[in-house]
Write an enzyme that holds these catalytic residues in place. Sequence first.
Site, PDB file in Angstrom:
ATOM      1  CE1 TYR A  32     -35.044  -1.182  34.223  1.00 41.95           C
ATOM      2  CE2 TYR A  32     -33.527  -2.623  33.049  1.00 41.95           C
ATOM      3  CZ  TYR A  32     -34.809  -2.322  33.491  1.00 41.95           C
ATOM      4  OH  TYR A  32     -35.846  -3.169  33.215  1.00 41.95           O
ATOM      5  CD  GLU A  35     -25.770 -11.309  38.432  1.00 37.85           C
ATOM      6  OE1 GLU A  35     -24.694 -11.945  38.470  1.00 37.85           O
ATOM      7  OE2 GLU A  35     -26.824 -11.773  37.981  1.00 37.85           O
ATOM      8  CG  HIS A  37     -24.658  -1.091  37.669  1.00 35.66           C
ATOM      9  ND1 HIS A  37     -25.696  -1.525  36.883  1.00 35.66           N
ATOM     10  CD2 HIS A  37     -24.104  -0.039  37.033  1.00 35.66           C
ATOM     11  CE1 HIS A  37     -25.775  -0.760  35.809  1.00 35.66           C
ATOM     12  NE2 HIS A  37     -24.827   0.149  35.873  1.00 35.66           N
ATOM     13  N   GLY A 147     -16.455  -0.216  35.228  1.00 36.09           N
ATOM     14  CA  GLY A 147     -16.375  -1.541  34.624  1.00 36.09           C
ATOM     15  C   GLY A 147     -15.519  -1.527  33.367  1.00 36.09           C
ATOM     16  CB  SER A 186     -28.883  -0.955  31.475  1.00 38.20           C
ATOM     17  OG  SER A 186     -28.074  -0.799  32.596  1.00 38.20           O
TER      18      SER A 186
END
Length: 284
Positions: A32, A35, A37, A147, A186
């Site tokens: 899913y 940006e 990712h 992240g 997500s």
Amino acid sequence: MIQVQLIEELKNNIKEAKFSNKSIGFVPTMGYLHEGHMSLVKQARRENDYVVMSIFVNPAQFGPNEDLAKYPRDLQRDSKMAKEAGVDLLFFPQVNEMYPQDGGISIQAGTQANILCGSSRPGHFDGVLKVVTKLFHLVEPKTVYFGQKDAQQLAIIETLVKDYNFPLEVRRVETVREPDGLAKSSRNVFLSPKERSEAPMIRKAIKLGHEHFKLNQDIARAKQITIQHIEDNISGKIDYVELLSYPSLTNDLLNDTDVILAVAVFFENVRLIDNMMWNIKERY
Ligand code: PAF
């Protein structure tokens, strides 16, 4: 972009890339894609010859009362986005491919998992460690990309890599935000319109706490200011607001420590997290 579901196909492609002396950058995801990712892929693309992404909604990291079934999935859209972002190899295994039988061996996170998200999600980080350990062995990357939004996960994975001498580097990639400051996730799709309009206040609250800390070095007050701003502006309920050393995630804030101000808020159908990291020496 090559797409594979089986470990054997993955290994064959990895073998070829290694044979051609290509450096491998790896972006593990649960799909899913958004940006956030894509910024991991962009950095992996810049720094490597060959970029691998995995999409696997990992059951081992969901508790019995968590949202495994309703975790958003859209493989077609994800594969289009991965291709456009420059992924070379997309690995999207089924559960029985990753976990064909359970030999009962588990990997347990240490004390870093007992606080923040770990205290309301027992076993969650053990599940993350299980899947990333397996994926790191399968993909054999030179560099992996995570992240900063999932800061506790990042800290625990960095510890795994250090403690068990995985031959790879972990890159911390900055959080990507909506124009109003809300961290991309997500899970944002589960916010009601009213909650969506309130959610950027999490970021604002963290910023206020950070500014206060830089002025006064007062942990309790910085946390209180953050809590107050959330309570005044958001209908959701605070799960935690913590100011800790990073990446050890303890209350021992030494003079040269990086610190994190981390927040989690429960909304009706979703729990959102965000954080800010800085060095304790940073002052006004
Ligand atoms: O951050 C995620 O999406 C997941 O926790 C990860 C690292 C892909 C492991 O399933």
